[in-house]
Design an enzyme around this catalytic site. Structure first.
Site, PDB file in Angstrom:
ATOM      1  N   GLU A   1       0.825  -1.204   0.000  1.00 11.07           N
ATOM      2  CA  GLU A   1       0.000   0.000   0.000  1.00 11.07           C
ATOM      3  C   GLU A   1       0.861   1.257   0.000  1.00 11.07           C
ATOM      4  O   GLU A   1       2.062   1.197   0.266  1.00 11.07           O
ATOM      5  CB  GLU A   1      -0.925  -0.019   1.222  1.00 11.07           C
ATOM      6  CG  GLU A   1      -1.935  -1.162   1.115  1.00 11.07           C
ATOM      7  CD  GLU A   1      -2.823  -1.259   2.335  1.00 11.07           C
ATOM      8  OE1 GLU A   1      -3.305  -0.213   2.788  1.00 11.07           O
ATOM      9  OE2 GLU A   1      -3.047  -2.381   2.818  1.00 11.07           O
TER      10      GLU A   1
ATOM     11  N   ASP B   1       1.028  -6.137  10.879  1.00 12.53           N
ATOM     12  CA  ASP B   1       0.039  -7.061  10.319  1.00 12.53           C
ATOM     13  C   ASP B   1       0.411  -8.497  10.688  1.00 12.53           C
ATOM     14  O   ASP B   1      -0.440  -9.274  11.132  1.00 12.53           O
ATOM     15  CB  ASP B   1      -0.002  -6.895   8.785  1.00 12.53           C
ATOM     16  CG  ASP B   1      -0.852  -7.953   8.114  1.00 12.53           C
ATOM     17  OD1 ASP B   1      -2.090  -7.800   8.141  1.00 12.53           O
ATOM     18  OD2 ASP B   1      -0.300  -8.922   7.564  1.00 12.53           O
TER      19      ASP B   1
ATOM     20  N   LYS C   1      -1.582 -11.506  13.158  1.00 10.37           N
ATOM     21  CA  LYS C   1      -1.801 -12.892  12.747  1.00 10.37           C
ATOM     22  C   LYS C   1      -1.075 -13.850  13.687  1.00 10.37           C
ATOM     23  O   LYS C   1      -1.552 -14.956  13.967  1.00 10.37           O
ATOM     24  CB  LYS C   1      -1.351 -13.086  11.311  1.00 10.37           C
ATOM     25  CG  LYS C   1      -2.239 -12.327  10.318  1.00 10.37           C
ATOM     26  CD  LYS C   1      -1.579 -12.247   8.955  1.00 10.37           C
ATOM     27  CE  LYS C   1      -2.438 -11.478   7.962  1.00 10.37           C
ATOM     28  NZ  LYS C   1      -1.668 -11.147   6.734  1.00 10.37           N
TER      29      LYS C   1
END
Lengths: 428, 428
Positions: A188, A199, A203
């Site tokens: 991004e 991120d 997870k």
């Protein structure tokens, strides 16, 4: 045949694919789940937005709460905290089952959702939240139910794997490959959440919770990103028959479960080393099963939709026939291991003045901290200036605390000009 | 808490580990399945045989039928056809659930067992029969239940993967690496079932049945072994950035499902190329999920026992709470694709007289059969005799029939001295 009402919240990249499959493959889904899955509505912010997929206009609504209140199954693909959190709580409270791929929300509020679901008898499933299309939740909960997991290591962020893989293939610098990833749509415009490891950390918390049947959240995860990895690090790793990957690792240790995300050196023969491009993979070690790995697309509309629909069919099957409760009922509070106690091994690259006694000083410091050396290499890939030698040390496994202290003491030696890199090593 | 009576048939390598785990981990298994799993007996041919694991002597019996008749769950690990087949039928007929790892028996009689289980409401599970510890049955049945599988490719025989991997690493000949595999216990004294591909073919039938929800048996599988693979083939593949693996492939084609086992060339970047030693892996392509891979130990006592216990807990959960029927209720008769219609690409190595017009003749033959050439390489690894050139052709995908006819016509050219190898290529 029973009809189950399905509400879809969000119609972005993944949501549009879920809508398409629910409409196109309705017959197959009914056959497999034993119930007609009727898409009763899609909650969006703006019904006029153009979608990637043709969906009957009458399905769109901006009243998400009313939609949730009439559904048997709610699929949440809004992302972000609100209104996703309130809508999930609303659904679970009234006994509607929820499927979500919202990893950030799960990492923050998963334990509360589990309690809500347990109390109302609703099902909560989130296969899509970790590693996209890769089936990992059910293999851990079902297939390994007769075994004990000791360690999970995953490549769970496609953007960083794409960048590191491209650095490995081309020899280019981090900034150049980040730019390429952005150009190709793998990263991004603001890549912070990916390249800083946030991120992957979310997870990691979910994976650790599943593998060790305890509740971890983001604060329990030690997190380091890949922004400091240089072309020289990648080249030196290659020279040593290794590759650098950003791994999410959850491991049973002496006094709890350690959960961490950091760049990691792996031998090229390790199955995770063969995970290229934006693919994801989860490597699992269990007492009896030994080493397992699950590989696939970690993101993307259709792959993630596949995981969402797999969950939807599973939830529908249980709504039709009854059956075992999902994994969430087993969650227990986590015993998080102190990061300093985690056992790992270090790869230390440094430049030192080429004078007598330097090697002896360094090996003495290492031994003094109770760390043992696996390999010590003089030379390596970097070009040496006059009177400067390049050293590379790989240690055996020791605690983070001992290894960090070792590096600190070495860096204080007068003969040491620079510690060029410190990386952790995993795999045998 | 409910008690479920478990009968174990057979106490060899896997059976002894299953008994050990049932006894040692009884508390964990009860917690996870919701029922106490009581090992009520172990049927063996000779109760006096020494076992690898300490098991209370009172558990052994030679009366397998009486043991089956008192059990809720029967774990069959005898191997072979009889008495395994009769005992499984006896158990299923009276409604007892069966867990088996007997691939040869399943490939031959699986459809009949499915009918028996369906009629009595018993559960039949066999995760251990394909690729040992690797969870593949449940990911296919559960996780991909909202998707459509188009292709499955697996390394499902550890012995042949060990041999091919060793040939690739050392450059040695097939016979030498077979001898080493026998010495290390990876291959049996009579290696026929492994090296001729028969073991992989039985697993291919089971995998195809699962992936395409139809009933395949051994007769539906086209099977070629690895005995003709030479050190030169392996070296030439390496030179081209490829590796030779024995793959079990099941694929949806234009007019049915094609199922085959044969040595296959894969690019080294393909995830299956990174499967070393005796490990197994199953590569799955699905319409939405894209590419997935499942990797792990394909054999061995403890890994296979892990899969058996995973099945046991799943069966117990359903006996306790009720729940969705297992996959077997979905089986339908197979539409097997004719081998000649299967689409694949060929790698053809040949030596030709080094004279004008030979290349033109060959490319004309290829084009005449409607096959197109991806690469044509003159030279290669082999040393050339005087006046002899080595050629290597890799084709685009075409039908087996067209490719076989192409090779036959080329071999009849006067200028062609020898077709040194013909191998199939998979992966992109």
């Amino acid at each position: 045949m029973k009809t189950l009402k399905v509400a879809l919240l969000g119609c972005g990249n993944v949501g549009a694919q879920v809508a398409r499959i629910l409409l196109e493959d309705a017959e197959m889904l009914a056959e497999r789940s034993g119930a007609k899955l009727e898409l009763v509505g899609i909650a969006v912010r703006n019904t006029a937005t153009k979608r990637a997929v043709v969906i009957p206009e009458g399905l769109f609504t901006t009243d998400a709460e009313a939609l949730v209140d009439q559904a048997d199954i709610v699929i949440e693909l809004l992302g972000g905290m609100e209104p996703a959190s309130s809508l999930i709580r609303r659904a679970l409270s009234r006994g509607a089952s929820v499927i979500t791929g919202n990893k950030a929300l799960l990492a923050a509020q998963g334990p509360e959702f589990n309690v809500l679901a347990f109390e109302s008898g609703a099902q909560l499933r989130y296969e899509a939240a970790v590693a996209g299309a890769i089936p990992i939740l059910r293999p851990i909960y079902d297939s390994l139910s007769g075994d004990t997991i000791t360690k999970v290591m995953g490549i769970v962020n496609g953007t960083t794997n794409f960048i590191l893989d491209a650095m490995d293939t081309t020899g280019a610098a981090f900034a150049d490959m980040l730019a390429e990833a952005q150009e190709l749509g793998y990263a991004e415009a603001d890549p912070t959440a990916d390249v800083q490891g946030h991120d992957a950390a979310a997870k990691a918390a979910i994976l650790a919770s599943l593998a060790f049947q305890t509740d971890f959240d983001l604060a329990d995860v030690h997190c380091e990103g890949i922004t400091k990895i240089t072309a020289e690090d990648v080249a030196a790793a290659k020279d040593a028959g290794m590759v650098i990957k950003l791994l999410a690792i959850a491991e049973r240790g002496v006094n709890g479960i350690g959960v961490r995300v950091h760049p990691t050196l792996l031998r090229r023969t390790h199955p995770l080393a063969a995970v290229h491009g934006a693919f994801n993979a989860i490597f699992v070690e269990a007492e009896n099963a030994g080493e397992l790995m699950f590989y696939g697309a970690g993101a993307g509309g259709a792959p993630t939709a596949s995981a969402v629909l797999g969950d939807t069919v599973a939830v529908a099957r249980r709504l039709v026939t009854g059956g075992p409760l999902p994994a969430i009922a087993l969650q227990q509070p986590a015993k998080v291991m102190d990061f300093a106690d985690i056992a790992t091994s270090y790869w230390i690259s440094l430049s030192v003045s080429d004078e007598p006694g330097v090697l002896a000083s360094i090996t003495e410091i290492v031994a003094h901290h109770g760390v043992s050396i696996e390999t010590l290499l003089q030379g390596g890939l970097s070009e040496t200036e006059d009177g400067v030698a390049e050293l590379r040390i790989v240690t055996h496994r020791s605690t983070e605390a001992a290894l960090a202290a070792t590096v600190k003491t070495i860096s204080e030696l007068a003969a040491v000009q620079e510690i060029t890199s410190v990386l952790r090593v995993e795999g045998n």
